[in-house]
Scaffold this motif. Structure first.
Motif, PDB file in Angstrom:
ATOM      1  N   HIS A   1     -10.532   0.957 -32.921  1.00 47.87           N
ATOM      2  CA  HIS A   1      -9.437   1.852 -32.530  1.00 47.87           C
ATOM      3  C   HIS A   1      -8.132   1.068 -32.524  1.00 47.87           C
ATOM      4  O   HIS A   1      -8.114  -0.138 -32.268  1.00 47.87           O
TER       5      HIS A   1
ATOM      6  N   ASP B   1      -8.313  -0.528 -18.421  1.00 41.74           N
ATOM      7  CA  ASP B   1      -9.627  -0.730 -17.803  1.00 41.74           C
ATOM      8  C   ASP B   1      -9.453  -0.930 -16.305  1.00 41.74           C
ATOM      9  O   ASP B   1      -8.641  -1.758 -15.867  1.00 41.74           O
TER      10      ASP B   1
ATOM     11  N   GLY C   1      -7.992   5.678 -22.671  1.00 44.01           N
ATOM     12  CA  GLY C   1      -7.194   5.167 -23.767  1.00 44.01           C
ATOM     13  C   GLY C   1      -6.546   6.266 -24.572  1.00 44.01           C
ATOM     14  O   GLY C   1      -7.045   7.395 -24.637  1.00 44.01           O
TER      15      GLY C   1
ATOM     16  N   LYS D   1      -5.241   1.013 -24.108  1.00 43.88           N
ATOM     17  CA  LYS D   1      -6.272   1.409 -23.149  1.00 43.88           C
ATOM     18  C   LYS D   1      -6.061   0.697 -21.833  1.00 43.88           C
ATOM     19  O   LYS D   1      -5.451  -0.381 -21.772  1.00 43.88           O
TER      20      LYS D   1
ATOM     21  N   MET E   1     -12.502   3.382 -18.008  1.00 51.53           N
ATOM     22  CA  MET E   1     -11.559   3.054 -19.070  1.00 51.53           C
ATOM     23  C   MET E   1     -10.979   4.359 -19.593  1.00 51.53           C
ATOM     24  O   MET E   1     -11.703   5.330 -19.808  1.00 51.53           O
TER      25      MET E   1
ATOM     26  N   TYR F   1     -14.804  10.866 -26.534  1.00 51.36           N
ATOM     27  CA  TYR F   1     -13.760  10.669 -27.546  1.00 51.36           C
ATOM     28  C   TYR F   1     -13.313  12.021 -28.060  1.00 51.36           C
ATOM     29  O   TYR F   1     -14.137  12.933 -28.269  1.00 51.36           O
TER      30      TYR F   1
END
Length: 365
Positions: free
Chosen positions: A168, A174, A186, A172, A184, A218
């Motif tokens: 990717h 965390d 992103g 992001k 996480m 995703y």
């Protein structure tokens, strides 16, 4: 010299010696702190090669490739050379991960930043003890398997891994929520758009970690070859000191898929895939382990107004041994793929199965 004078003299010597020791010790501690806080540059990586044969007649034009990513050549072949440079400044740092060879080229694509060269390149900022921000290009959080061969138990890869994103490009964050929970989130370019995106579209990702299990999410629009929506579970359990059982399951759907026709035109529809892979692994000694990957994987396709097309499913079983000698890992592997009329046998006729053997050598440093 009287007794009082002698006593004062000894006292002064003792005080001077103590002050000298304290000063030297202070300097030593300051140097240790300075050394610990000094940014550190480190290098790591791996080199791997393999021999592979499929149990079919190559001259007949029979299928020898199961269609998964990497390690599909026959005869002796190079896997990947990998060099990772990490610069850790404590609060901030950077990672540059370079790859060469067929596996590296397959992981980075021909239209990528530099074909077969840049696997990862990112900077990070440890905002607090439990929060890290990362920007750049980083390998995917989806799935059980990864690009680097030394980090996988099986040398060949699964269908689930091969059909997901490899990397990717984006930002992001965390978060360490507790000793056992992590999060996480992103925002990135769309699926496998690891250089730039001219459409202005973005993708969103998230991962919730809990007690060594990870639930991944995703999303992108699915347009322009995007992935759509994917939900992925990755985890595993230590059933004993020597027996580990890994699990990967995923479901993907894309309602904005385009299907190219023979005349070059495109029809809209829905595509996707789903599957599960199980990874039982047993360590028989400190240097040898054996593991099985059993996988079921299916694709779906539906053209608007025409219904389902080309829905296929495949089962694959991969038995891998792993023998370690210092930093060298030897992996003999037997693989059997089953797909209805998906392969061609030695006589040129359609075949449901493909069996192969590989022996890989991986050195990591």
């Amino acid at each position: 010299m009287n007794m009082i004078t002698k006593t004062n003299f000894v006292k002064n010597i003792f005080i001077a010696a103590f002050m000298l020791f304290a000063t030297v010790n202070s300097f030593a501690q300051d140097e240790e702190v300075a050394e610990e806080s000094k940014p550190k540059l480190s290098f790591s990586g791996s080199v791997d090669g393999y021999y592979r044969t499929a149990f079919v007649d190559a001259e007949s034009g029979a299928s020898q490739d199961p269609g998964t990513a990497f390690a599909n050549q026959t005869g002796f072949a190079l896997g990947m050379g990998n060099l990772i440079a990490s610069y850790d400044g404590g609060k901030v740092g950077a990672v540059l991960d370079l790859v060469v060879g067929p596996r590296g080229a397959g992981a980075t694509f021909s239209n990528d930043i530099v074909d077969g060269i840049v696997n990862q390149a990112y900077v990070y900022w440890n905002v607090s003890e439990g929060t890290t921000l990362t920007m750049g290009r980083f390998n995917t959080f989806l799935g059980y398997e990864v690009i680097a061969p030394q980090a996988n138990f099986n040398y060949s890869t699964s269908y689930l891994f091969s059909n997901g994103p490899f990397s990717h490009m984006g930002l992001k964050a965390d978060f360490t929520l507790s000793d056992d929970w992590s999060l996480m989130v992103g925002v990135m370019n769309p699926w496998d758009t690891n250089d730039v995106t001219s459409t202005g579209e973005i993708s969103l990702g998230a991962q919730l970690g809990f007690y060594g299990q990870y639930l991944n999410f995703y999303y992108d629009s699915g347009k322009n070859g995007g992935l759509g929506t994917e939900i992925d579970y990755t985890g595993g359990f230590d059933l004993s000191d020597s027996f580990f059982f890994g699990i990967n399951a995923a479901y993907n759907t894309n309602s904005n898929a385009l299907f190219e026709q023979e005349d070059g035109s495109f029809l809209e529809g829905t595509s996707g895939f789903y599957g599960v892979a199980l990874y039982p692994q047993i360590a028989t000694s400190d240097s040898f382990s054996i593991g099985l990957r059993g996988e079921y994987f299916a694709t779906t396709a539906d053209i608007d107004g025409l219904g389902d097309i080309d829905d296929v499913s495949v089962t694959a079983f991969t038995l891998t041994g792993s023998y370690s000698v210092d930093n060298l890992i030897l992996k003999p592997e037997i693989r059997l793929d089953n797909l209805t009329d998906g392969f061609v046998d030695s006589d040129g006729a359609a075949s449901d199965s493909l069996s192969s053997f590989a022996l890989a050598a991986i050195y990591s440093f």
